[in-house]
Design a protein around this motif. Structure first.
Motif, PDB file in Angstrom:
ATOM      1  N   LYS A 332      35.793  53.714  26.701  1.00 36.48           N
ATOM      2  CA  LYS A 332      36.257  52.371  27.050  1.00 36.48           C
ATOM      3  C   LYS A 332      36.955  52.381  28.405  1.00 36.48           C
ATOM      4  O   LYS A 332      36.868  51.409  29.169  1.00 36.48           O
ATOM      5  N   GLN A 333      37.672  53.445  28.731  1.00 38.93           N
ATOM      6  CA  GLN A 333      38.315  53.536  30.033  1.00 38.93           C
ATOM      7  C   GLN A 333      37.275  53.521  31.150  1.00 38.93           C
ATOM      8  O   GLN A 333      37.465  52.858  32.177  1.00 38.93           O
ATOM      9  N   ALA A 334      36.182  54.246  30.956  1.00 42.68           N
ATOM     10  CA  ALA A 334      35.117  54.235  31.957  1.00 42.68           C
ATOM     11  C   ALA A 334      34.483  52.848  32.059  1.00 42.68           C
ATOM     12  O   ALA A 334      34.111  52.401  33.159  1.00 42.68           O
ATOM     13  N   LEU A 335      34.369  52.148  30.931  1.00 41.57           N
ATOM     14  CA  LEU A 335      33.754  50.823  30.915  1.00 41.57           C
ATOM     15  C   LEU A 335      34.644  49.787  31.587  1.00 41.57           C
ATOM     16  O   LEU A 335      34.188  49.000  32.432  1.00 41.57           O
ATOM     17  N   PHE A 336      35.943  49.786  31.237  1.00 36.86           N
ATOM     18  CA  PHE A 336      36.864  48.792  31.780  1.00 36.86           C
ATOM     19  C   PHE A 336      37.402  49.187  33.151  1.00 36.86           C
ATOM     20  O   PHE A 336      38.012  48.353  33.833  1.00 36.86           O
ATOM     21  N   GLY A 337      37.219  50.444  33.561  1.00 39.35           N
ATOM     22  CA  GLY A 337      37.713  50.869  34.867  1.00 39.35           C
ATOM     23  C   GLY A 337      37.068  50.082  35.998  1.00 39.35           C
ATOM     24  O   GLY A 337      37.723  49.743  36.997  1.00 39.35           O
ATOM     25  N   ASP A 338      35.776  49.771  35.874  1.00 44.33           N
ATOM     26  CA  ASP A 338      35.089  48.977  36.895  1.00 44.33           C
ATOM     27  C   ASP A 338      35.724  47.600  37.039  1.00 44.33           C
ATOM     28  O   ASP A 338      35.763  47.038  38.143  1.00 44.33           O
ATOM     29  N   VAL A 339      36.201  47.047  35.934  1.00 40.12           N
ATOM     30  CA  VAL A 339      36.819  45.720  35.969  1.00 40.12           C
ATOM     31  C   VAL A 339      38.077  45.743  36.823  1.00 40.12           C
ATOM     32  O   VAL A 339      38.283  44.876  37.695  1.00 40.12           O
ATOM     33  N   TRP A 340      38.921  46.735  36.616  1.00 38.93           N
ATOM     34  CA  TRP A 340      40.185  46.779  37.352  1.00 38.93           C
ATOM     35  C   TRP A 340      39.984  47.186  38.808  1.00 38.93           C
ATOM     36  O   TRP A 340      40.778  46.799  39.677  1.00 38.93           O
ATOM     37  N   GLU A 341      38.949  47.938  39.094  1.00 40.32           N
ATOM     38  CA  GLU A 341      38.629  48.224  40.498  1.00 40.32           C
ATOM     39  C   GLU A 341      38.171  46.959  41.213  1.00 40.32           C
ATOM     40  O   GLU A 341      38.522  46.729  42.375  1.00 40.32           O
ATOM     41  N   GLN A 342      37.407  46.117  40.512  1.00 36.98           N
ATOM     42  CA  GLN A 342      37.018  44.836  41.091  1.00 36.98           C
ATOM     43  C   GLN A 342      38.241  43.940  41.274  1.00 36.98           C
ATOM     44  O   GLN A 342      38.367  43.239  42.291  1.00 36.98           O
ATOM     45  N   TRP A 343      39.143  43.952  40.293  1.00 44.50           N
ATOM     46  CA  TRP A 343      40.381  43.177  40.416  1.00 44.50           C
ATOM     47  C   TRP A 343      41.171  43.630  41.642  1.00 44.50           C
ATOM     48  O   TRP A 343      41.705  42.789  42.393  1.00 44.50           O
TER      49      TRP A 343
END
Length: 420
Positions: A332-343
């Protein structure tokens, strides 16, 4: 996609109310009244294992900061840390993760106020939204539709800014628009709990747990009823007349009250006796079996579900039981990590900083496992003493807060590098 198409496609998450009621423990099992009278429904107990399946994962998903290979002086990462702390993102990130794991999707909206402050919103599950993505999966246009003081409003996001529309006189009219200081990224970020390429709207982490939770809720309710009616010794009267059973004031006692009073009536010319209480072990064993199945499908350690043994588990056994949960959290960290990098790229752009060169930006997550912290610190210090890692890397691996790391780095930076 045109404004009209976005308006037509605006909708809430399908099944959102059901998932929300399961998470809150408010969902009542429909089949519970088949074999029980309605008056006994007060004894119903809900096994809130769906909430546990979500919360144990959220507890392992804590963003600790950002790192950028090209950021030699640390100016970008320090700026992101100030924006993260100033925007209360620790709590907002936890809410975004929770909603994504419950509903399969949550929505982040990043905006800038008229005073220049950048803030982030996490939309509730019942928000009416629509968005369009390009071939790379990036949002190029989005809409939020809502009501405010009885009036219909719509906010549209694009690559160059956002605009507000109001429904008045039977038509939608643009009221105001905001052009962001950079172009190319829409400040509308879906947080999707995606397991397969076909999961366009995400998938709830509670799906595999809900059937066992419903079965356990029935067993818990049966256990409650058995405690009230069968666990204690039952008295019976053979030859009595239920119509003649009265209270001290002379009022008649209903048959249901007599039933709850553990009396059994039979033919006349009988005798009075007592039956032993029922054995509740089969129901308890069934609940334990359901809990073991939940532990298997959700990766929850058995101890968190109340499954214990006579001998306490050792530290190694507890870590082994949590291995699948840790592996699931890391995915899940790998999955949601892209979200926070975009943020991070969006908030830096809204602050007027260039977003080019941030392709290697990475999210730093707090360790989801529970190794011995003393052993971990010793390993880091040995690696630093042997020159295998640098001082900044060692500080990142040690359990220091971002503020403590920044304080340790102050002596190594020039005065101009301390500010944006």
């Amino acid at each position: 996609m045109s404004f009209k198409s976005l308006l037509q496609n605006c909708q809430v998450i399908r099944g959102g109310r059901k998932y929300s009621s399961y998470y809150e423990g408010e969902h009542r099992v429909d089949a519970i009244g088949v074999s029980l009278p309605p008056q006994v429904r007060v004894l119903e107990i809900v096994a809130n294992w769906p909430r546990l399946a979500v919360d144990v994962l959220v507890e392992c998903l804590s963003v600790d900061g950002f790192t950028l290979a090209e950021d030699k002086t640390g100016k970008v990462t320090r700026a992101l840390q100030r924006l993260w702390a100033g925007g209360d993102m620790d709590s907002l990130a936890a809410m975004a993760h929770t909603e994504a794991l419950i509903q399969g999707r949550s929505i982040l909206v990043v905006e800038r106020s008229l005073q220049g402050k950048v803030f982030t919103r996490v939309l509730p599950w019942d928000a009416c939204v629509a968005y369009e993505t390009d071939s790379a999966g990036r949002v190029v246009e989005a809409m939020i539709r809502y009501r405010r003081q009885g009036e219909q409003w719509a906010q549209v996001f694009g690559l160059d800014g956002s605009a507000w529309f109001q429904f008045s006189g039977g038509v939608w009219r643009e009221e105001k628009a905001y052009r962001q200081p950079f172009a190319g990224i829409t400040p509308f970020i879906p947080v999707i709990n995606r397991m397969r390429p076909s999961d366009e709207v995400g998938r709830s982490e509670m799906d595999d747990v809900i059937p066992f939770a419903d079965a356990a809720s029935r067993s818990f309710t049966n256990l409650q009823v058995a405690q009230e009616l069968l666990s204690m010794p039952q008295r019976y009267i053979l030859g009595g007349n239920s119509q003649k059973v009265t209270r001290p004031d002379g009022s008649q006692v209903s048959e249901l009250e007599q039933y709850l009073g553990r009396y059994i009536h039979g033919p006349e010319k009988g005798s009075v006796g007592q039956l032993p209480g029922a054995d509740l072990t089969p129901i308890i064993s069934a609940i334990k079996m359901y809990a073991q199945n939940v532990s298997a499908v959700a990766g929850i350690p058995p101890s968190m579900l109340g499954i214990t043994t006579d001998n306490p588990s050792s530290a190694e056994a507890m870590r082994a039981a949590k291995e699948r949960l840790v592996a699931k959290a890391e995915r899940k960290q790998a999955l949601f990590g892209d979200v926070w990098e975009q943020w991070a790229r969006i908030v830096l752009g809204l602050c007027g900083r260039p977003v080019s060169g941030l392709e290697t930006l990475e999210t730093i997550w707090r360790d989801s496992a529970t190794p011995s912290q003393a052993a971990k610190n010793q390993t880091v210090l040995q690696a630093y003493a042997q020159g295998l890692v640098s001082a900044p890397t060692a500080r990142e691996l040690l359990p220091l807060s971002p503020e403590q790391r920044a304080r340790e780095q102050v002596g190594q930076l020039e005065p101009d590098d301390l500010y944006l």
